[in-house]
Write an enzyme that holds these catalytic residues in place. Structure first.
Site, PDB file in Angstrom:
ATOM      1  N   GLY A  14       0.824  -1.201   0.000  1.00  0.00           N
ATOM      2  CA  GLY A  14       0.000   0.000   0.000  1.00  0.00           C
ATOM      3  C   GLY A  14       0.853   1.244   0.000  1.00  0.00           C
ATOM      4  N   CYS A  15       0.321   2.303   0.559  1.00  0.00           N
ATOM      5  CA  CYS A  15       1.013   3.594   0.598  1.00  0.00           C
ATOM      6  C   CYS A  15       2.350   3.455   1.312  1.00  0.00           C
ATOM      7  CB  CYS A  15       0.136   4.611   1.324  1.00  0.00           C
ATOM      8  SG  CYS A  15       0.961   6.191   1.612  1.00  0.00           S
ATOM      9  N   PHE A  16       3.419   3.879   0.653  1.00  0.00           N
ATOM     10  CA  PHE A  16       4.738   3.714   1.263  1.00  0.00           C
ATOM     11  C   PHE A  16       4.960   4.592   2.479  1.00  0.00           C
ATOM     12  CE2 PHE A  16       6.447   5.879  -2.876  1.00  0.00           C
ATOM     13  CZ  PHE A  16       5.994   7.135  -2.495  1.00  0.00           C
ATOM     14  N   TRP A  17       4.193   5.649   2.659  1.00  0.00           N
ATOM     15  CA  TRP A  17       4.360   6.491   3.855  1.00  0.00           C
ATOM     16  C   TRP A  17       4.101   5.685   5.123  1.00  0.00           C
ATOM     17  CZ3 TRP A  17       0.785  11.029   2.006  1.00  0.00           C
ATOM     18  CH2 TRP A  17       1.397  11.724   0.969  1.00  0.00           C
TER      19      TRP A  17
END
EC number: 1.8.4.11
Length: 184
Positions: A14-17
């Site tokens: 998913g979102c790498f953050w």
């Protein structure tokens, strides 16, 4: 950290953050860098990857000391941080760039990835069939500098406060209280 024990693993959840923020807190992780892998365009930009047309996934490349944290522990965290039963999405983040994927460098790593999926599925943490891809590692491109440590720099940004922050708190509670991994 012992530089002789450093290894790398690259995966997308998913979102790498979200993924980067949590892995950077683990004892034994030297670095977790947000970037892109698995696509057909060299040096992709965030804007290009977001179109879904480059074939890349948002990934995190983790450099870790294998004498302090194991591949299996990293995989346990990986499967905790995202839902591996969601195809090409994580929550409201939709598109192939958000797919669940583990990139392997050799056959031994591929076997470890397959075993990790099997172990996670048997834990019944997630209901449903896992759709996590296991793909050969080809290339990693670090994301733009503003993506690195994004949550730490932007905790009040709406996405960070609504999605990343709660995920980090859940991560700290689960892994901190279990004592399985020490947090930096």
């Amino acid at each position: 950290m012992d530089k002789n024990n450093l290894q790398q693993i690259t995966f997308g959840g998913g979102c790498f953050w979200c993924v980067e923020s949590c892995f950077n807190m683990l004892k034994g992780v030297e670095s977790a860098i947000s970037g892109y892998s698995g696509g057909h365009k060299d040096n992709p930009t965030y804007e290009e990857v977001c179109t879904g047309e480059t074939g890349h996934a948002e990934v995190v490349q983790i450099t870790y000391d294998s004498s302090l944290i194991s591949y299996e522990q990293l995989m346990d965290v990986f499967f905790f941080l995202h839902d591996p039963t969601q195809l090409n999405r994580q929550g409201n983040d939709i598109g192939t760039q958000y797919r669940s994927v583990i990139y392997y460098k050799d056959e031994a790593e591929k076997a470890k990835a397959e075993e990790s999926i099997k172990t996670s599925q048997e834990s019944n943490r997630w209901s449903g069939t896992y759709v996590t891809e296991i793909s050969p590692f080809e290339k990693f491109w670090a994301a733009e500098q503003y993506h690195q440590g994004y949550y730490n720099e932007n905790p009040t940004q709406p996405y960070c406060s609504a999605i990343v922050g709660p995920k980090i708190q859940k991560f700290k509670k689960h892994f901190g209280e279990l004592g399985m991994l020490e947090l930096n």
